[in-house]
Design a protein around this motif. Structure first.
Motif, PDB file in Angstrom:
ATOM      1  N   ASP A 183       0.848  -1.188   0.000  1.00 19.93           N
ATOM      2  CA  ASP A 183       0.000   0.000   0.000  1.00 19.93           C
ATOM      3  C   ASP A 183       0.890   1.246   0.000  1.00 19.93           C
ATOM      4  O   ASP A 183       1.696   1.447   0.914  1.00 19.93           O
ATOM      5  CB  ASP A 183      -0.898  -0.012   1.244  1.00 19.93           C
ATOM      6  N   THR A 184       0.784   2.082  -1.030  1.00 17.40           N
ATOM      7  CA  THR A 184       1.637   3.267  -1.150  1.00 17.40           C
ATOM      8  C   THR A 184       0.975   4.536  -0.604  1.00 17.40           C
ATOM      9  O   THR A 184       1.581   5.605  -0.640  1.00 17.40           O
ATOM     10  CB  THR A 184       2.019   3.502  -2.618  1.00 17.40           C
ATOM     11  N   THR A 185      -0.260   4.415  -0.115  1.00 18.44           N
ATOM     12  CA  THR A 185      -0.942   5.594   0.422  1.00 18.44           C
ATOM     13  C   THR A 185      -0.353   5.965   1.786  1.00 18.44           C
ATOM     14  O   THR A 185       0.430   5.219   2.371  1.00 18.44           O
ATOM     15  CB  THR A 185      -2.446   5.341   0.574  1.00 18.44           C
ATOM     16  N   GLU A 186      -0.766   7.111   2.296  1.00 12.92           N
ATOM     17  CA  GLU A 186      -0.309   7.532   3.615  1.00 12.92           C
ATOM     18  C   GLU A 186      -1.000   6.726   4.708  1.00 12.92           C
ATOM     19  O   GLU A 186      -2.200   6.470   4.629  1.00 12.92           O
ATOM     20  CB  GLU A 186      -0.607   9.015   3.844  1.00 12.92           C
ATOM     21  N   ALA A 187      -0.232   6.339   5.704  1.00 11.11           N
ATOM     22  CA  ALA A 187      -0.809   5.779   6.935  1.00 11.11           C
ATOM     23  C   ALA A 187      -1.027   6.953   7.877  1.00 11.11           C
ATOM     24  O   ALA A 187      -0.077   7.629   8.276  1.00 11.11           O
ATOM     25  CB  ALA A 187       0.141   4.756   7.546  1.00 11.11           C
ATOM     26  N   ASP A 188      -2.274   7.217   8.212  1.00  9.20           N
ATOM     27  CA  ASP A 188      -2.619   8.393   9.017  1.00  9.20           C
ATOM     28  C   ASP A 188      -2.956   7.997  10.442  1.00  9.20           C
ATOM     29  O   ASP A 188      -3.704   7.041  10.680  1.00  9.20           O
ATOM     30  CB  ASP A 188      -3.805   9.135   8.389  1.00  9.20           C
ATOM     31  N   PHE A 189      -2.425   8.754  11.400  1.00 11.65           N
ATOM     32  CA  PHE A 189      -2.692   8.527  12.816  1.00 11.65           C
ATOM     33  C   PHE A 189      -2.939   9.874  13.485  1.00 11.65           C
ATOM     34  O   PHE A 189      -2.222  10.840  13.226  1.00 11.65           O
ATOM     35  CB  PHE A 189      -1.496   7.858  13.507  1.00 11.65           C
ATOM     36  N   GLY A 190      -3.936   9.935  14.347  1.00 15.86           N
ATOM     37  CA  GLY A 190      -4.204  11.126  15.137  1.00 15.86           C
ATOM     38  C   GLY A 190      -4.101  10.781  16.602  1.00 15.86           C
ATOM     39  O   GLY A 190      -4.762   9.862  17.081  1.00 15.86           O
ATOM     40  N   CYS A 191      -3.240  11.484  17.328  1.00 14.01           N
ATOM     41  CA  CYS A 191      -2.968  11.168  18.735  1.00 14.01           C
ATOM     42  C   CYS A 191      -3.312  12.378  19.592  1.00 14.01           C
ATOM     43  O   CYS A 191      -2.603  13.391  19.559  1.00 14.01           O
ATOM     44  CB  CYS A 191      -1.504  10.783  18.924  1.00 14.01           C
ATOM     45  N   ALA A 192      -4.405  12.286  20.351  1.00 13.99           N
ATOM     46  CA  ALA A 192      -4.780  13.365  21.260  1.00 13.99           C
ATOM     47  C   ALA A 192      -3.795  13.409  22.421  1.00 13.99           C
ATOM     48  O   ALA A 192      -3.366  12.367  22.934  1.00 13.99           O
ATOM     49  CB  ALA A 192      -6.193  13.142  21.776  1.00 13.99           C
ATOM     50  N   LEU A 193      -3.413  14.628  22.833  1.00 15.63           N
ATOM     51  CA  LEU A 193      -2.472  14.779  23.933  1.00 15.63           C
ATOM     52  C   LEU A 193      -3.241  14.848  25.244  1.00 15.63           C
ATOM     53  O   LEU A 193      -4.193  15.620  25.384  1.00 15.63           O
ATOM     54  CB  LEU A 193      -1.628  16.039  23.747  1.00 15.63           C
ATOM     55  N   SER A 194      -2.815  14.045  26.197  1.00 14.78           N
ATOM     56  CA  SER A 194      -3.507  13.938  27.479  1.00 14.78           C
ATOM     57  C   SER A 194      -3.579  15.294  28.182  1.00 14.78           C
ATOM     58  O   SER A 194      -2.594  16.028  28.248  1.00 14.78           O
ATOM     59  CB  SER A 194      -2.765  12.937  28.371  1.00 14.78           C
ATOM     60  N   GLY A 195      -4.772  15.612  28.691  1.00 17.20           N
ATOM     61  CA  GLY A 195      -4.952  16.829  29.469  1.00 17.20           C
ATOM     62  C   GLY A 195      -4.962  18.100  28.649  1.00 17.20           C
ATOM     63  O   GLY A 195      -4.790  19.194  29.189  1.00 17.20           O
ATOM     64  N   SER A 196      -5.166  17.987  27.308  1.00 17.78           N
ATOM     65  CA  SER A 196      -5.175  19.179  26.479  1.00 17.78           C
ATOM     66  C   SER A 196      -6.081  18.953  25.273  1.00 17.78           C
ATOM     67  O   SER A 196      -6.497  17.833  24.994  1.00 17.78           O
ATOM     68  CB  SER A 196      -3.738  19.516  26.067  1.00 17.78           C
ATOM     69  N   THR A 197      -6.386  20.034  24.581  1.00 15.54           N
ATOM     70  CA  THR A 197      -7.198  19.921  23.364  1.00 15.54           C
ATOM     71  C   THR A 197      -6.314  19.761  22.127  1.00 15.54           C
ATOM     72  O   THR A 197      -6.819  19.689  21.017  1.00 15.54           O
ATOM     73  CB  THR A 197      -8.075  21.176  23.192  1.00 15.54           C
ATOM     74  N   SER A 198      -5.012  19.708  22.327  1.00 10.10           N
ATOM     75  CA  SER A 198      -4.075  19.591  21.210  1.00 10.10           C
ATOM     76  C   SER A 198      -3.898  18.136  20.805  1.00 10.10           C
ATOM     77  O   SER A 198      -4.204  17.208  21.566  1.00 10.10           O
ATOM     78  CB  SER A 198      -2.711  20.176  21.609  1.00 10.10           C
ATOM     79  N   GLU A 199      -3.390  17.924  19.593  1.00 10.55           N
ATOM     80  CA  GLU A 199      -3.090  16.583  19.139  1.00 10.55           C
ATOM     81  C   GLU A 199      -1.883  16.588  18.215  1.00 10.55           C
ATOM     82  O   GLU A 199      -1.472  17.633  17.703  1.00 10.55           O
ATOM     83  CB  GLU A 199      -4.287  15.950  18.441  1.00 10.55           C
ATOM     84  N   VAL A 200      -1.312  15.404  18.028  1.00  8.46           N
ATOM     85  CA  VAL A 200      -0.210  15.196  17.100  1.00  8.46           C
ATOM     86  C   VAL A 200      -0.702  14.249  16.020  1.00  8.46           C
ATOM     87  O   VAL A 200      -1.342  13.234  16.323  1.00  8.46           O
ATOM     88  CB  VAL A 200       1.029  14.615  17.815  1.00  8.46           C
ATOM     89  N   ASP A 201      -0.429  14.574  14.760  1.00 11.67           N
ATOM     90  CA  ASP A 201      -0.886  13.764  13.634  1.00 11.67           C
ATOM     91  C   ASP A 201       0.304  13.267  12.828  1.00 11.67           C
ATOM     92  O   ASP A 201       1.296  13.981  12.647  1.00 11.67           O
ATOM     93  CB  ASP A 201      -1.820  14.582  12.734  1.00 11.67           C
ATOM     94  N   PHE A 202       0.172  12.042  12.332  1.00 10.88           N
ATOM     95  CA  PHE A 202       1.201  11.422  11.507  1.00 10.88           C
ATOM     96  C   PHE A 202       0.594  11.052  10.160  1.00 10.88           C
ATOM     97  O   PHE A 202      -0.524  10.535  10.100  1.00 10.88           O
ATOM     98  CB  PHE A 202       1.723  10.140  12.172  1.00 10.88           C
ATOM     99  N   GLY A 203       1.337  11.288   9.085  1.00 12.53           N
ATOM    100  CA  GLY A 203       0.929  10.872   7.747  1.00 12.53           C
ATOM    101  C   GLY A 203       2.146  10.300   7.047  1.00 12.53           C
ATOM    102  O   GLY A 203       2.910  11.031   6.437  1.00 12.53           O
TER     103      GLY A 203
END
Length: 272
Positions: free
Chosen positions: A44-64
């Motif tokens: 599979d050559t498409t992007e593997a996408d992940f969304g990781c919410a940061l504990s205790g905050s409304t922010s998140e880190v995303d991977f593609g």
């Protein structure tokens, strides 16, 4: 991991460079993410996408991550603290009870003695002062220093990129790329089609160079190719003289189809 082990020499080169830059510094893991890509199909050559919410905050880190093979991964952000701080992010693949290196993305956290937040706030101040071309480059430098790897973004990085876009000069409002070049005319009427205007820390980390890339139609002899690169830099700096501020020099790359780029390193004093 197999993909790294089968062609390990480039990774060895990066490791040796990093070891020299971080010798004697204190290392600590500051962030760790588990990325489950076990349901992906092989090839599979498409992007593997992940969304990781940061504990205790409304922010998140995303991977593609493009073309990520199936498996369970970890992404560890390691910081080297010292005179010249570095980030040493590592992508790891789980194989049985072991974790194998699947990617290594080290880079300095500072350039010319300043960190990414300094470049962000300086870019913001320059934008308010009407120096939008200079701000564009400094926002880009902030992005380079703050992002752990090219495939990682976050709430804060999204904010930085949105701010850069909203403060972009009119000619760059749609970005700049190979299929959307910035066209600058020189005094003699010749045109240069720039595909990138950015910056890069010098090898010793003590300065920052302005980095320009443009498309060239044909190869030339060494002297003529250098003169063309000087003319390209001159055309841009004449059109936008504020780009002379704060840089140690200029690196110019002429991209010629089917050939390696022709590079020239220049002092600002050489460019009239």
């Amino acid at each position: 991991a197999p993909d790294i082990a089968s062609n390990f020499d480039p990774t060895v080169f990066v490791i040796h460079q990093t070891a020299t830059a971080t010798a004697g510094e204190t290392l600590r893991v500051t962030q760790l993410y588990r990325l489950d890509a076990s349901s992906r199909k092989a090839g599979d050559t498409t992007e593997a996408d992940f969304g990781c919410a940061l504990s205790g905050s409304t922010s998140e880190v995303d991977f593609g991550i493009p073309g990520l093979p199936p498996g369970v991964y970890a992404f560890a952000i390691v910081e080297a603290a010292g005179e010249r701080p570095w980030l040493l992010p590592v992508l790891l693949l789980q194989q049985g009870s072991a974790w194998k290196m699947a990617g290594f993305y080290p880079h300095s956290r500072t350039a010319a003695g300043h960190d990414g937040l300094w470049y962000w706030t300086t870019a913001r101040a320059d934008a308010k002062a009407g120096k939008k071309w200079l701000a564009w480059v400094l926002y880009g430098e902030a992005d380079q220093l703050l992002r752990p790897a090219n495939f990682v973004t976050s709430t804060h990085l999204d904010q930085l990129r949105s701010e850069r876009h909203s403060n972009a000069p009119g000619e760059l409002s749609e970005g700049i790329a190979g299929d959307n070049p910035l066209v600058i005319k020189a005094k003699d009427g010749s045109e240069f089609h720039f595909t990138s205007v950015g910056s890069l820390a010098t090898d010793d980390g003590k300065g920052v160079d302005l980095v320009l890339r443009y498309r060239a139609d044909s190869a030339l002899g060494t002297d003529a190719a250098r003169a063309r690169n000087v003319a390209a830099a001159s055309a841009l700096l004449t059109a936008h003289p504020e780009l002379r501020e704060g840089f140690s020099g200029v690196s110019v790359f002429a991209d010629i189809s089917g050939q390696p780029p022709f590079a020239t390193e220049l002092n600002l004093a050489e460019i009239h």
